[in-house]
Design a protein around this motif. Sequence first.
Motif, short mmCIF file in Angstrom:
data_model
loop_
_atom_site.label_atom_id
_atom_site.label_comp_id
_atom_site.label_asym_id
_atom_site.label_seq_id
_atom_site.Cartn_x
_atom_site.Cartn_y
_atom_site.Cartn_z
N TYR A 177 0.84 -1.19 0.00
CA TYR A 177 0.00 0.00 0.00
C TYR A 177 0.88 1.24 0.00
O TYR A 177 1.77 1.37 0.85
CB TYR A 177 -0.90 0.03 1.23
N TYR A 178 0.65 2.13 -0.94
CA TYR A 178 1.26 3.45 -0.91
C TYR A 178 0.23 4.38 -0.27
O TYR A 178 -0.73 4.77 -0.92
CB TYR A 178 1.66 3.90 -2.31
N LEU A 179 0.44 4.69 1.00
CA LEU A 179 -0.55 5.38 1.82
C LEU A 179 -0.30 6.88 1.80
O LEU A 179 0.72 7.36 2.28
CB LEU A 179 -0.50 4.85 3.25
N VAL A 180 -1.26 7.62 1.25
CA VAL A 180 -1.16 9.08 1.15
C VAL A 180 -1.83 9.70 2.37
O VAL A 180 -3.02 9.48 2.62
CB VAL A 180 -1.82 9.60 -0.14
N MET A 181 -1.05 10.47 3.13
CA MET A 181 -1.56 11.14 4.32
C MET A 181 -1.15 12.61 4.29
O MET A 181 -0.14 12.97 3.69
CB MET A 181 -1.00 10.47 5.58
N ASP A 182 -1.95 13.44 4.94
CA ASP A 182 -1.61 14.86 4.98
C ASP A 182 -0.55 15.12 6.05
O ASP A 182 -0.01 14.20 6.65
CB ASP A 182 -2.86 15.73 5.17
N ASN A 183 -0.27 16.40 6.29
CA ASN A 183 0.84 16.77 7.17
C ASN A 183 0.40 17.18 8.57
O ASN A 183 1.03 18.02 9.21
CB ASN A 183 1.63 17.91 6.52
N ALA A 184 -0.68 16.57 9.06
CA ALA A 184 -1.10 16.82 10.43
C ALA A 184 0.03 16.41 11.39
O ALA A 184 0.73 15.43 11.12
CB ALA A 184 -2.37 16.04 10.74
N PRO A 185 0.21 17.13 12.49
CA PRO A 185 1.33 16.82 13.40
C PRO A 185 1.33 15.37 13.87
O PRO A 185 2.40 14.75 13.97
CB PRO A 185 1.12 17.79 14.56
N TRP A 186 0.15 14.80 14.18
CA TRP A 186 0.11 13.42 14.66
C TRP A 186 0.44 12.43 13.54
O TRP A 186 0.97 11.36 13.80
CB TRP A 186 -1.25 13.10 15.28
N HIS A 187 0.18 12.81 12.28
CA HIS A 187 0.59 11.96 11.15
C HIS A 187 2.12 11.96 11.02
O HIS A 187 2.73 10.92 10.80
CB HIS A 187 -0.03 12.47 9.86
N LYS A 188 2.70 13.13 11.14
CA LYS A 188 4.16 13.23 11.01
C LYS A 188 4.87 12.40 12.07
O LYS A 188 5.83 11.68 11.78
CB LYS A 188 4.59 14.70 11.13
N LYS A 189 4.36 12.48 13.32
CA LYS A 189 5.01 11.72 14.39
C LYS A 189 4.82 10.23 14.16
O LYS A 189 5.76 9.44 14.35
CB LYS A 189 4.44 12.13 15.75
N ALA A 190 3.62 9.82 13.76
CA ALA A 190 3.37 8.40 13.51
C ALA A 190 4.28 7.86 12.41
O ALA A 190 4.88 6.79 12.54
CB ALA A 190 1.89 8.19 13.16
N LYS A 191 4.39 8.62 11.31
CA LYS A 191 5.24 8.16 10.20
C LYS A 191 6.71 8.12 10.61
O LYS A 191 7.44 7.22 10.20
CB LYS A 191 5.02 9.09 8.99
N ARG A 192 7.13 9.09 11.42
CA ARG A 192 8.54 9.10 11.86
C ARG A 192 8.84 7.89 12.72
O ARG A 192 9.87 7.21 12.53
CB ARG A 192 8.83 10.39 12.64
N LEU A 193 7.95 7.57 13.67
CA LEU A 193 8.17 6.42 14.54
C LEU A 193 8.18 5.11 13.75
O LEU A 193 9.01 4.22 14.00
CB LEU A 193 7.08 6.37 15.61
#
Length: 286
Positions: A177-193
């Motif tokens: 899956y190529y998952l497209v997500m916006d730049n919400a702060p909680w998205h950024k932290k989740a993707k970083r982790l």
Amino acid sequence: RPTRLNAVQTAELKDVLTKSPSNYGYKVWDGPSLSSYIKKTYQIELKVRQCQRLFHKLGFSLIRPQTYPSLGEQNKEEREDFKKLNDISHNQDAVLIFQDEVHYQAQTTITRMWAPVGSEPKVRSLPGRDKVSYSGFVNPSQGQLFVTKPSWFDFETTIAAIRAFIESCPPPSGKKYYLVMDNAPWHKKAKRLIKENADHQYDDINEKVVFVYLPPYSPDLNPIEQVWRKTRREVTHNRFFADIHQLEDTVDQYYKQFSATNEELKSLCSFNFFNDSSCADGTLVA
């Protein structure tokens, strides 16, 4: 009586009215400004009421415009790159998925409705600020929607929603899956982790998901926004809910129809860049 404007002048006016009034020294196109423009340009005097009828004759009507995100030069390049996702070649292992979150308020939200002329329609509204929240994943190529209901949005609920999605809807064999997500702060932290994955606790996600960033301030490029818009129009706007549970049950029942492949949702969420033959089977060439 014969018209005072000839066919050539009428055609010129129609073209002028499609352009910004500021180009011609006016703040807005209306009866007075059109009357002034005609007098200044063609030396013909038409009253304001005549100009209003002329708008209709030329194919114009009073329509309330809809707002859309202002797309500045600062993210133009990112938007153009994002639109070319299906132009990247030599890899057929990706399925494109879009994610987003939404709140539905128990308090009645309103929009325009057809009602008898002169009437004043009213809709009851539940007081308070109760709301039900959804995290959604849409597969535009299949017309399929998956939702979870977190109590709030943070990096933990984001990771939990991704896990729930890939467990309930695993990607086809040999694909990710190529998952497209916006730049919400909680998205950024989740993707970083998930990407750092220091203690391998996110191996299950990394094996099945590649993250794609949505350009800044570009909700118009996320087709799941159409799902939220359709839901509000057909399910929540102009409707009274006695409590938050009634609202939740109503939305849950509505989303059940999209849990399997659905042609209506497929049509609603399809972008022009999905129509290329290389993406006809729902895969992203990456």
